[in-house]
Design a protein around this motif. Sequence first.
Motif, PDB file in Angstrom:
ATOM      1  N   UNK A   1       0.860  -1.189   0.000  1.00 50.05           N
ATOM      2  CA  UNK A   1       0.000   0.000   0.000  1.00 50.05           C
ATOM      3  C   UNK A   1       0.891   1.231   0.000  1.00 50.05           C
ATOM      4  N   UNK A   2       0.410   2.270  -0.643  1.00 50.08           N
ATOM      5  CA  UNK A   2       1.143   3.529  -0.648  1.00 50.08           C
ATOM      6  C   UNK A   2       2.336   3.585  -1.580  1.00 50.08           C
ATOM      7  N   UNK A   3       2.443   2.702  -2.542  1.00 48.24           N
ATOM      8  CA  UNK A   3       3.568   2.729  -3.484  1.00 48.24           C
ATOM      9  C   UNK A   3       3.217   3.509  -4.742  1.00 48.24           C
ATOM     10  N   UNK A   4       2.607   4.681  -4.590  1.00 48.96           N
ATOM     11  CA  UNK A   4       2.178   5.423  -5.768  1.00 48.96           C
ATOM     12  C   UNK A   4       3.381   5.955  -6.530  1.00 48.96           C
ATOM     13  N   UNK A   5       3.191   6.146  -7.800  1.00 43.47           N
ATOM     14  CA  UNK A   5       4.265   6.605  -8.666  1.00 43.47           C
ATOM     15  C   UNK A   5       3.674   7.601  -9.651  1.00 43.47           C
ATOM     16  N   UNK A   6       4.287   8.743  -9.809  1.00 44.69           N
ATOM     17  CA  UNK A   6       3.779   9.775 -10.712  1.00 44.69           C
ATOM     18  C   UNK A   6       4.057   9.409 -12.168  1.00 44.69           C
ATOM     19  N   UNK A   7       3.503  10.188 -13.062  1.00 44.23           N
ATOM     20  CA  UNK A   7       3.716  10.069 -14.510  1.00 44.23           C
ATOM     21  C   UNK A   7       3.177   8.775 -15.097  1.00 44.23           C
ATOM     22  N   UNK A   8       2.104   8.227 -14.539  1.00 41.43           N
ATOM     23  CA  UNK A   8       1.443   7.041 -15.090  1.00 41.43           C
ATOM     24  C   UNK A   8       2.404   5.883 -15.312  1.00 41.43           C
ATOM     25  N   UNK A   9       3.307   5.661 -14.396  1.00 43.74           N
ATOM     26  CA  UNK A   9       4.239   4.540 -14.485  1.00 43.74           C
ATOM     27  C   UNK A   9       4.071   3.676 -13.267  1.00 43.74           C
ATOM     28  N   UNK A  10       3.983   2.390 -13.500  1.00 48.07           N
ATOM     29  CA  UNK A  10       3.981   1.463 -12.378  1.00 48.07           C
ATOM     30  C   UNK A  10       5.395   1.456 -11.827  1.00 48.07           C
ATOM     31  N   UNK A  11       5.573   1.532 -10.513  1.00 49.25           N
ATOM     32  CA  UNK A  11       6.919   1.638  -9.959  1.00 49.25           C
ATOM     33  C   UNK A  11       7.839   0.517 -10.421  1.00 49.25           C
ATOM     34  N   UNK A  12       9.060   0.858 -10.808  1.00 52.89           N
ATOM     35  CA  UNK A  12      10.015  -0.179 -11.224  1.00 52.89           C
ATOM     36  C   UNK A  12      10.232  -1.198 -10.112  1.00 52.89           C
ATOM     37  N   UNK A  13      10.451  -2.414 -10.507  1.00 51.84           N
ATOM     38  CA  UNK A  13      10.633  -3.494  -9.550  1.00 51.84           C
ATOM     39  C   UNK A  13      11.488  -4.583 -10.166  1.00 51.84           C
ATOM     40  N   UNK A  14      12.086  -5.380  -9.326  1.00 49.50           N
ATOM     41  CA  UNK A  14      12.810  -6.561  -9.802  1.00 49.50           C
ATOM     42  C   UNK A  14      11.872  -7.742  -9.985  1.00 49.50           C
ATOM     43  N   UNK A  15      10.569  -7.513  -9.777  1.00 52.33           N
ATOM     44  CA  UNK A  15       9.583  -8.595  -9.825  1.00 52.33           C
ATOM     45  C   UNK A  15       8.853  -8.721 -11.154  1.00 52.33           C
ATOM     46  N   UNK A  16       9.098  -7.838 -12.103  1.00 50.52           N
ATOM     47  CA  UNK A  16       8.438  -7.920 -13.407  1.00 50.52           C
ATOM     48  C   UNK A  16       9.236  -7.134 -14.439  1.00 50.52           C
ATOM     49  N   UNK A  17       8.904  -7.342 -15.712  1.00 50.66           N
ATOM     50  CA  UNK A  17       9.591  -6.682 -16.815  1.00 50.66           C
ATOM     51  C   UNK A  17       8.942  -5.323 -17.095  1.00 50.66           C
ATOM     52  N   UNK A  18       9.584  -4.261 -16.651  1.00 50.99           N
ATOM     53  CA  UNK A  18       9.067  -2.903 -16.813  1.00 50.99           C
ATOM     54  C   UNK A  18       8.837  -2.563 -18.286  1.00 50.99           C
ATOM     55  N   UNK A  19       9.713  -3.053 -19.175  1.00 52.45           N
ATOM     56  CA  UNK A  19       9.606  -2.765 -20.609  1.00 52.45           C
ATOM     57  C   UNK A  19       8.276  -3.246 -21.174  1.00 52.45           C
ATOM     58  N   UNK A  20       7.845  -4.440 -20.799  1.00 50.22           N
ATOM     59  CA  UNK A  20       6.593  -5.002 -21.314  1.00 50.22           C
ATOM     60  C   UNK A  20       5.396  -4.260 -20.723  1.00 50.22           C
ATOM     61  N   UNK A  21       5.438  -3.937 -19.443  1.00 48.68           N
ATOM     62  CA  UNK A  21       4.351  -3.186 -18.817  1.00 48.68           C
ATOM     63  C   UNK A  21       4.212  -1.818 -19.478  1.00 48.68           C
ATOM     64  N   UNK A  22       5.331  -1.130 -19.684  1.00 43.74           N
ATOM     65  CA  UNK A  22       5.298   0.183 -20.335  1.00 43.74           C
ATOM     66  C   UNK A  22       4.742   0.092 -21.752  1.00 43.74           C
ATOM     67  N   UNK A  23       5.097  -0.961 -22.480  1.00 46.84           N
ATOM     68  CA  UNK A  23       4.607  -1.142 -23.843  1.00 46.84           C
ATOM     69  C   UNK A  23       3.088  -1.344 -23.853  1.00 46.84           C
ATOM     70  N   UNK A  24       2.574  -2.144 -22.936  1.00 47.13           N
ATOM     71  CA  UNK A  24       1.123  -2.361 -22.847  1.00 47.13           C
ATOM     72  C   UNK A  24       0.400  -1.065 -22.495  1.00 47.13           C
ATOM     73  N   UNK A  25       0.997  -0.256 -21.615  1.00 44.30           N
ATOM     74  CA  UNK A  25       0.402   1.042 -21.276  1.00 44.30           C
ATOM     75  C   UNK A  25       0.414   1.979 -22.475  1.00 44.30           C
ATOM     76  N   UNK A  26       1.520   2.008 -23.188  1.00 40.81           N
ATOM     77  CA  UNK A  26       1.670   2.894 -24.348  1.00 40.81           C
ATOM     78  C   UNK A  26       0.707   2.497 -25.472  1.00 40.81           C
TER      79      UNK A  26
END
Length: 112
Positions: free
Chosen positions: A18-43
């Motif tokens: 809880x409380x892990x908000x992140x500005x600029x419509x980005x899910x917070x970077x993590x070692x638990x998932x591929x940020x590149x793929x998440x960003x591509x799906x958002x884009x």
Amino acid sequence: SSWMVEALANENGCHVFSGNSCANCRIPPSRDYCQTVVDLALQLKCAVVIDDATSDFNLKDDEYVSTSGVMSIMSVPLFHGNEIFGMAYLENRLTKSVFSKASLSMTRIILQ
């Protein structure tokens, strides 16, 4: 609008945050998932399915892919009307081409 990670489930169990908000419509970077793929799906505002993360041109320099052993990835935006309100992210580290059109359809049905 901001995004937050509310829960992650992996081989070590489920973790609720809880409380892990992140500005600029980005899910917070993590070692638990591929940020590149998440960003591509958002884009693209559509589901992204990667059959073989280890040989996908878009992921050739991705640190998560090179260190995690992930083979197949599916990232599915969740919509309310035309707005994305969340993201479902699934991956498999054992087999390539795990996520088919049928599994994408089933995931969408479950997430409705």
